[in-house]
Design a protein around this motif. Structure first.
Motif, PDB file in Angstrom:
ATOM      1  N   GLU A 191       0.112  -1.585   8.035  1.00  9.90           N
ATOM      2  CA  GLU A 191       0.053  -2.136   6.814  1.00  9.90           C
ATOM      3  C   GLU A 191      -0.988  -1.387   5.922  1.00  9.90           C
ATOM      4  N   MET A 194      -6.361  -1.669   2.294  1.00 11.56           N
ATOM      5  CA  MET A 194      -7.320  -2.671   1.245  1.00 11.56           C
ATOM      6  C   MET A 194      -8.751  -2.194   1.050  1.00 11.56           C
ATOM      7  N   GLU A 198     -15.444  -8.229   1.245  1.00 10.81           N
ATOM      8  CA  GLU A 198     -14.751  -9.087   2.005  1.00 10.81           C
ATOM      9  C   GLU A 198     -15.585 -10.103   2.274  1.00 10.81           C
ATOM     10  N   GLU A 289      -6.848 -11.217   7.874  1.00  8.18           N
ATOM     11  CA  GLU A 289      -5.737 -11.940   8.791  1.00  8.18           C
ATOM     12  C   GLU A 289      -7.226 -13.645   8.782  1.00  8.18           C
TER      13      GLU A 289
HETATM   14  P1  AMP Z   1      -9.154  -8.209  11.496  1.00 11.63           P
HETATM   15  O1  AMP Z   1      -9.098  -8.381  12.366  1.00 11.63           O
HETATM   16  O2  AMP Z   1      -7.840  -8.328  10.627  1.00 11.63           O
HETATM   17  O3  AMP Z   1     -10.233  -9.206   9.975  1.00 11.63           O
HETATM   18  O4  AMP Z   1      -9.925  -6.380  11.374  1.00 11.63           O
HETATM   19  C1  AMP Z   1     -10.831  -6.587  11.205  1.00 11.63           C
HETATM   20  C2  AMP Z   1     -11.214  -5.310  10.135  1.00 11.63           C
HETATM   21  O5  AMP Z   1     -10.452  -4.364   9.829  1.00 11.63           O
HETATM   22  C3  AMP Z   1     -11.646  -6.498   8.639  1.00 11.63           C
HETATM   23  O6  AMP Z   1     -12.889  -6.768   8.429  1.00 11.63           O
HETATM   24  C4  AMP Z   1     -11.487  -5.095   7.677  1.00 11.63           C
HETATM   25  O7  AMP Z   1     -12.971  -4.842   7.455  1.00 11.63           O
HETATM   26  C5  AMP Z   1     -10.644  -3.781   8.425  1.00 11.63           C
HETATM   27  N1  AMP Z   1      -9.292  -4.257   7.416  1.00 11.63           N
HETATM   28  C6  AMP Z   1      -8.010  -5.153   8.711  1.00 11.63           C
HETATM   29  N2  AMP Z   1      -7.443  -4.930   7.869  1.00 11.63           N
HETATM   30  C7  AMP Z   1      -7.475  -3.840   6.309  1.00 11.63           C
HETATM   31  C8  AMP Z   1      -6.591  -4.054   5.287  1.00 11.63           C
HETATM   32  N3  AMP Z   1      -5.385  -3.594   5.563  1.00 11.63           N
HETATM   33  N4  AMP Z   1      -6.918  -2.885   5.233  1.00 11.63           N
HETATM   34  C9  AMP Z   1      -8.408  -2.255   4.694  1.00 11.63           C
HETATM   35  N5  AMP Z   1      -9.233  -2.896   5.379  1.00 11.63           N
HETATM   36  C10 AMP Z   1      -8.479  -3.893   6.609  1.00 11.63           C
END
Ligand code: AMP
Ligand code: GLY
Length: 429
Positions: A191, A194, A198, A289
């Motif tokens: 993906e 971004m 957060e 997420e």
């Molecule tokens: P998640 O387990 O999907 O929350 O991803 C863990 C961490 O990765 C998130 O808290 C963000 O800091 C980073 N992250 C996940 N997806 C993205 C994205 N599309 N763009 C930037 N950072 C991301």
């Protein structure tokens, strides 16, 4: 009423603490629990731990039946995704959490991305892959940095942010071919990267309606200044000053209820906690997420501020009657600083005696246990990477942070490590 809580971390300790405040409850059993839960002392409540693993569904169901448990709360993601709620319900037991067909909201990132796309819920642009060759071909023309995500549960570690094409290619190999995250990497999401702040927003959901809890922010990296490796979370604060009324209004219109309705429309009615991991981008809030449970350590700063009886709220979710009550939070703030073992998340020693629990009053200061154990001498010792979540409430974020850091000084163990900048963002708000 007798309540069973399933899990063993700081989150479950915070859940047990909230349950212990309910006047309706006289006994709490946590399986498998931890040393902090096992040594909880609350007047008029019987609190104990039962050495049954969170994935031992048959044993847990048998225990709940044999001990006339009235209500079970599942704290952890793995058993939820594995169908523990279905196992309890099949035996007529009352249980809080999503069924397997709804916990997929966390269990499969490909599912959640497709759901968001289908129902127009704002999230990063993406593609799903089950063939590494196709993923590699896609990367050739993709814009960097880019984000790779193993589809399944990977202890919060299955996300790679890649700055160059080479890194991204190596990432595809790690996830899909070397299976660094096991079967979680059979499928993968690629993906768009971004940027923005957060925010974690936890909510209670009863299948049809949703009520959000006070916002929070996590600190995932191991080191000060957001450096070092990703961890389970090194600290949190609540509320987030960046979660403004405008952000709230946007999310209420475009994200929260839409997600609940989308799950219901798919025949996957969601009851339990939905955790929205949001990024506040220049184009507005987007979903990073979903999790199908309380955050850890978000629960440690959100639950101590909740005014409602947690059993009333959870029962309303199970019964589909969440509309009948209003969630209320104290008009204050909380900060949680995680005390970890030096070397976490890579390698660290454990078994060191911990001292200094006396001053925590469970009113304004809380010491939630994550990786602790009782040794043969009956001492509480370190038993994991994240050891304790030292939490304090204050009139505002600045005072809560000062109190939390003051309380970290009360605790001592040989290889104690913590970040010193939890809540630094508060100063920028
Ligand atoms: P998640 O387990 O999907 O929350 O991803 C863990 C961490 O990765 C998130 O808290 C963000 O800091 C980073 N992250 C996940 N997806 C993205 C994205 N599309 N763009 C930037 N950072 C991301
Ligand atoms: N603190 C992030 C999580 O619980 O997934």
């Amino acid at each position: 009423m007798k309540v069973l809580v399933i899990g063993s971390g700081g989150r479950e300790h915070a859940i047990c603490q909230a349950v212990a405040k309910s006047s309706r409850v006289d006994e709490i059993i946590c399986a498998p629990g931890n040393a902090g839960i096992a040594t909880m002392q609350v007047e008029g409540k019987k609190i104990s731990c039962e050495p049954i693993g969170a994935m031992e569904f048959d044993k847990l169901v048998a225990f709940a039946k044999a001990n006339s448990v009235d209500f079970t709360i599942v704290g952890m993601d793995d058993p939820l995704v594995g169908g523990i709620v279905d196992a309890f319900e099949a035996e007529g037991l009352k249980v809080f959490g999503p069924r397997k067909n709804a916990a997929i909201l966390e269990g499969s990132k490909a599912f959640s991305k497709d759901l968001m796309k289908k129902y127009g819920i704002p999230t990063a642009a993406y593609e799903n892959f089950d063939d590494p060759e196709k993923a590699l071909a896609y990367l050739e023309t993709a814009k960097m940095p880019i984000v790779l995500k193993a589809d399944g549960l990977a202890l919060g570690k299955g996300v790679l942010i890649c700055n160059t094409l080479e890194e991204a290619k190596a990432g595809v190999k790690e996830i899909m071919e070397d299976k660094k995250f096991g079967d979680a990497g059979n499928h993968m999401v690629i993906e768009e990267f971004m940027t923005g702040r957060e925010v974690s927003v936890l909510s209670f959901v009863d299948g049809k309606s949703i009520q959000i809890m006070s916002s929070a922010q996590d600190h995932k990296r191991a080191g000060d200044g957001d450096t070092g490796l990703n961890t389970g979370g090194m600290g949190t604060f609540s509320p987030s000053p960046f979660y403004t009324a405008e952000v709230d209004a946007f999310c209420k219109e475009h994200i929260y209820q839409k997600t609940v309705d989308a799950m219901a429309a798919e025949g996957r009615e969601f009851k339990g906690v939905i955790f929205f991991g949001l990024m506040l981008t220049e184009d507005g809030p987007k979903v990073l997420e979903y999790n199908a449970r309380f955050g850890d350590p978000e629960a440690q700063v959100v639950l101590p501020r909740m005014k409602n009886d947690i059993i009333d709220v959870m029962e309303a979710c199970v019964d589909g009657k969440l509309d009948s009550l209003k969630l209320e939070f104290e008009d204050n703030a909380a900060v949680c600083v995680v005390l970890a073992s030096e070397g976490y998340p890579v390698s660290y020693q454990k078994g060191f005696a911990i001292t200094g629990f006396e001053k925590f009053d469970n009113e304004n200061f809380f010491c939630f246990h994550a990786g602790t154990a009782l040794n043969e001498a009956g001492e509480i010792v370190t038993n994991g990477g994240r050891v304790l979540g030292v939490t304090a409430k204050g009139a505002d974020l600045v005072s809560a942070r000062a109190k939390a850091y003051e309380a970290t000084e009360w605790i001592d163990f040989a290889n104690k490590y913590m970040r010193h900048d939890i809540g630094k963002a508060i100063d920028e708000a």
